[in-house]
Design a protein around this motif. Sequence first.
Motif, PDB file in Angstrom:
ATOM      1  N   VAL A   6      12.828  -4.286 -20.173  1.00 29.21           N
ATOM      2  CA  VAL A   6      12.216  -5.567 -19.884  1.00 29.21           C
ATOM      3  C   VAL A   6      13.365  -6.561 -19.728  1.00 29.21           C
ATOM      4  N   ILE A   7      13.588  -7.033 -18.511  1.00 32.46           N
ATOM      5  CA  ILE A   7      14.677  -7.965 -18.226  1.00 32.46           C
ATOM      6  C   ILE A   7      14.146  -9.379 -18.426  1.00 32.46           C
ATOM      7  N   VAL A   8      14.649 -10.048 -19.469  1.00 28.16           N
ATOM      8  CA  VAL A   8      14.161 -11.375 -19.865  1.00 28.16           C
ATOM      9  C   VAL A   8      15.171 -12.428 -19.448  1.00 28.16           C
ATOM     10  N   CYS A   9      14.684 -13.528 -18.838  1.00 27.53           N
ATOM     11  CA  CYS A   9      15.565 -14.637 -18.476  1.00 27.53           C
ATOM     12  C   CYS A   9      14.864 -15.973 -18.669  1.00 27.53           C
ATOM     13  N   LYS A  10      15.676 -16.974 -18.858  1.00 29.16           N
ATOM     14  CA  LYS A  10      15.180 -18.337 -18.967  1.00 29.16           C
ATOM     15  C   LYS A  10      14.586 -18.731 -17.625  1.00 29.16           C
ATOM     16  N   ALA A  11      13.427 -19.401 -17.672  1.00 26.23           N
ATOM     17  CA  ALA A  11      12.763 -19.837 -16.444  1.00 26.23           C
ATOM     18  C   ALA A  11      12.126 -21.195 -16.693  1.00 26.23           C
ATOM     19  N   GLY A  12      12.753 -22.241 -16.211  1.00 24.04           N
ATOM     20  CA  GLY A  12      12.225 -23.590 -16.438  1.00 24.04           C
ATOM     21  C   GLY A  12      12.179 -23.899 -17.919  1.00 24.04           C
ATOM     22  N   SER A  16      10.800 -15.703 -18.340  1.00 28.73           N
ATOM     23  CA  SER A  16      10.091 -14.747 -17.494  1.00 28.73           C
ATOM     24  C   SER A  16      10.722 -13.389 -17.681  1.00 28.73           C
ATOM     25  N   ALA A  17      10.018 -12.356 -17.253  1.00 29.28           N
ATOM     26  CA  ALA A  17      10.543 -10.998 -17.366  1.00 29.28           C
ATOM     27  C   ALA A  17      10.000 -10.149 -16.237  1.00 29.28           C
ATOM     28  N   HIS A  18      10.804  -9.182 -15.861  1.00 30.69           N
ATOM     29  CA  HIS A  18      10.348  -8.156 -14.933  1.00 30.69           C
ATOM     30  C   HIS A  18      10.799  -6.814 -15.480  1.00 30.69           C
ATOM     31  N   LEU A  19      10.121  -5.774 -15.030  1.00 24.86           N
ATOM     32  CA  LEU A  19      10.428  -4.415 -15.468  1.00 24.86           C
ATOM     33  C   LEU A  19      10.793  -3.605 -14.235  1.00 24.86           C
ATOM     34  N   PRO A  20      12.033  -3.135 -14.141  1.00 28.08           N
ATOM     35  CA  PRO A  20      12.442  -2.374 -12.964  1.00 28.08           C
ATOM     36  C   PRO A  20      11.560  -1.155 -12.680  1.00 28.08           C
ATOM     37  N   ASP A  21      10.964  -0.560 -13.711  1.00 27.33           N
ATOM     38  CA  ASP A  21      10.126   0.622 -13.527  1.00 27.33           C
ATOM     39  C   ASP A  21       8.677   0.296 -13.153  1.00 27.33           C
ATOM     40  N   VAL A  22       8.332  -0.988 -13.129  1.00 32.16           N
ATOM     41  CA  VAL A  22       6.962  -1.388 -12.793  1.00 32.16           C
ATOM     42  C   VAL A  22       7.045  -2.343 -11.601  1.00 32.16           C
ATOM     43  N   GLU A  23       7.078  -1.771 -10.427  1.00 30.56           N
ATOM     44  CA  GLU A  23       7.257  -2.556  -9.205  1.00 30.56           C
ATOM     45  C   GLU A  23       6.148  -3.593  -9.059  1.00 30.56           C
ATOM     46  N   GLY A  24       6.568  -4.826  -8.787  1.00 32.77           N
ATOM     47  CA  GLY A  24       5.617  -5.902  -8.534  1.00 32.77           C
ATOM     48  C   GLY A  24       5.092  -6.602  -9.770  1.00 32.77           C
ATOM     49  N   TYR A  25       5.544  -6.191 -10.958  1.00 27.97           N
ATOM     50  CA  TYR A  25       5.042  -6.818 -12.177  1.00 27.97           C
ATOM     51  C   TYR A  25       6.061  -7.823 -12.712  1.00 27.97           C
ATOM     52  N   ASN A  60       0.479   7.187 -17.517  1.00 27.18           N
ATOM     53  CA  ASN A  60      -0.672   7.821 -18.172  1.00 27.18           C
ATOM     54  C   ASN A  60      -0.404   8.115 -19.649  1.00 27.18           C
ATOM     55  N   GLY A  61       0.812   7.824 -20.119  1.00 28.12           N
ATOM     56  CA  GLY A  61       1.169   8.154 -21.489  1.00 28.12           C
ATOM     57  C   GLY A  61       1.615   6.938 -22.285  1.00 28.12           C
ATOM     58  N   GLU A  62       2.310   7.218 -23.360  1.00 27.08           N
ATOM     59  CA  GLU A  62       2.820   6.169 -24.237  1.00 27.08           C
ATOM     60  C   GLU A  62       4.173   5.690 -23.723  1.00 27.08           C
ATOM     61  N   TYR A  63       4.478   4.433 -24.014  1.00 28.68           N
ATOM     62  CA  TYR A  63       5.775   3.887 -23.651  1.00 28.68           C
ATOM     63  C   TYR A  63       6.166   2.819 -24.654  1.00 28.68           C
ATOM     64  N   GLU A  64       7.460   2.543 -24.689  1.00 30.65           N
ATOM     65  CA  GLU A  64       7.985   1.499 -25.557  1.00 30.65           C
ATOM     66  C   GLU A  64       8.882   0.593 -24.735  1.00 30.65           C
ATOM     67  N   PHE A  65       9.263  -0.534 -25.318  1.00 31.83           N
ATOM     68  CA  PHE A  65      10.050  -1.513 -24.582  1.00 31.83           C
ATOM     69  C   PHE A  65      11.465  -1.632 -25.130  1.00 31.83           C
ATOM     70  N   GLU A  66      12.397  -1.869 -24.228  1.00 31.88           N
ATOM     71  CA  GLU A  66      13.769  -2.231 -24.564  1.00 31.88           C
ATOM     72  C   GLU A  66      14.015  -3.577 -23.894  1.00 31.88           C
ATOM     73  N   PHE A  67      14.276  -4.599 -24.687  1.00 29.74           N
ATOM     74  CA  PHE A  67      14.454  -5.942 -24.150  1.00 29.74           C
ATOM     75  C   PHE A  67      15.916  -6.176 -23.799  1.00 29.74           C
ATOM     76  N   VAL A  68      16.150  -6.543 -22.544  1.00 25.70           N
ATOM     77  CA  VAL A  68      17.489  -6.816 -22.027  1.00 25.70           C
ATOM     78  C   VAL A  68      17.504  -8.289 -21.641  1.00 25.70           C
ATOM     79  N   PHE A  69      18.352  -9.060 -22.308  1.00 31.57           N
ATOM     80  CA  PHE A  69      18.401 -10.504 -22.065  1.00 31.57           C
ATOM     81  C   PHE A  69      19.437 -10.815 -20.996  1.00 31.57           C
ATOM     82  N   HIS A  70      18.993 -11.550 -20.009  1.00 28.91           N
ATOM     83  CA  HIS A  70      19.833 -11.908 -18.872  1.00 28.91           C
ATOM     84  C   HIS A  70      20.737 -13.095 -19.202  1.00 28.91           C
TER      85      HIS A  70
END
Length: 136
Positions: A6-12, A16-25, A60-70
């Motif tokens: 989860v790529i997290v960055c300051k936004a205003g 905000s965050a985007h996930l490289p593995d979840v296109e368009g999210y 279709n399965g379980e997943y976890e998050f790794e937070f990467v701060f920009h």
Amino acid sequence: MKKLKVIVCKAGNGVSAHLPDVEGYVIARDTVAKLKKDLREGIRFHVEGLYPEERCEWMNGEYEFEFVFHDIASFIEAYGNFINQSCLARITGINEGQMRQYASGVKQPTKKTMQRIETGIKHYAFELQSVSFDGV
């Protein structure tokens, strides 16, 4: 179990965050805490809206998050209750005034400085893990 970055960055005024593995999210919230709270449900809703052929196996399965701060500003916003700019400056050996500029977004640290900050935080976390109390 899939680990999603989860790529997290300051936004205003928020983050905000985007996930490289979840296109368009993309997700944006006032605080990192709110972002973390809404993230899993948002991804579930996003995946439900995909066509079957657009879905990856991990969806279709379980997943976890790794937070990467920009940036330092979003990291301080996320963990400011536990570690402030002054503390982060001491942990990393970076001048406190410089750290304040990074935290406010006035200046951006170099890649080398970001690595120094990350190393300092991880070293501090390792130190805390080695703490124990007598009689516990």
